[in-house]
Design a protein around this motif. Sequence first.
Motif: not given
Length: 332
Positions: A150, A209, A214-215, A219, A257, A260, A311
């Motif tokens: 992340l 995003y 990717t997340i 985000d 999101l 997800t 994601p």
Amino acid sequence: MTYVTAGKEYARDSRYLTTRITADGRDGFPVEPGRYRLVVSRACPWASRAVVVRRLLGLEEALPMAVAGPVHDERSWTFDLDPGGRDPVLGIERLQEAYLARDPGYDRGITVPAVVDVPTGKVVTNDFARITIDMSLEWTAFHRPGAPELYPAALRPEIDAVNEVVYADVNNGVYRAGFAGSQEAYDAAYARLFARLDELSDRLARSRYLVGDTITEADVRLFTTLVRFDAVYHGHFKCNRRKLTEMPVLWAYARDLFQTPGFGDTVHFGHIKQHYYRVHSDINPTGIVPAGPDLSGWLAPHEREVLGGRPFGDGTAPGPVAPGERVPAVVP
């Protein structure tokens, strides 16, 4: 409780307890599974960041969670959701007790999220911006297999830059509008908020995003404000140029999101509405909690897949929510 000061713009008290829990224990608090308790309220957007990140990284067993009720008084968040009104591990009725155990003269906000050292009953940190970063960087030994990155090193400068403006104009911007004590302060906050949302919409029209494909932490931070927008910020905080559902790109992004694993399955709309409309009595003196909005749209197709992106990057989605941490479905 009073949140608005007549004639003044809203200024958040940002004096946090900045002690860190680290892998090497350099602040005196080493990462140890089960030693600490993450205290949150599902009503609070700052705490919700920690709930999402903890779930995405799979830290549920290593960092157990206590959930305070959605409302509080001048003194503190309370554990009224637990039997007997006490947290079953810390044995306290109010989070205030853990702050005063750390500092008997503590005179700042009793805020969530807070991480409490269970053996001593003392709050270690309530520095919400650092808590989630340290979950990513310091708790790696206890991440689940397949946990996403992340806060990847190569993207940190861009993530930090996005987070800075999103915090100033959006995350805290809705509060600057809602708690404004003058027309001028409100107008300025409103203008900054929607100018930034327009910029974010342009950015997200080209990218699934906020940073990379990717997340990331960015985000998570934007999501916890967007998911509250129509339920509380649009009406209660007068952020009413448009609803989220009337901003096509941001609405699709938020739905992406929400659907997800790790995002929507942590959101408790009932707690969110109870908190804002009941606690902020100076801007909603009747305490009436609105029945709406209709939540079924959160599950509508978002079609953001056409923008590509993965994601979880090279990782995987988190598994099912633990039975004790489930929230009500948006559509029963």
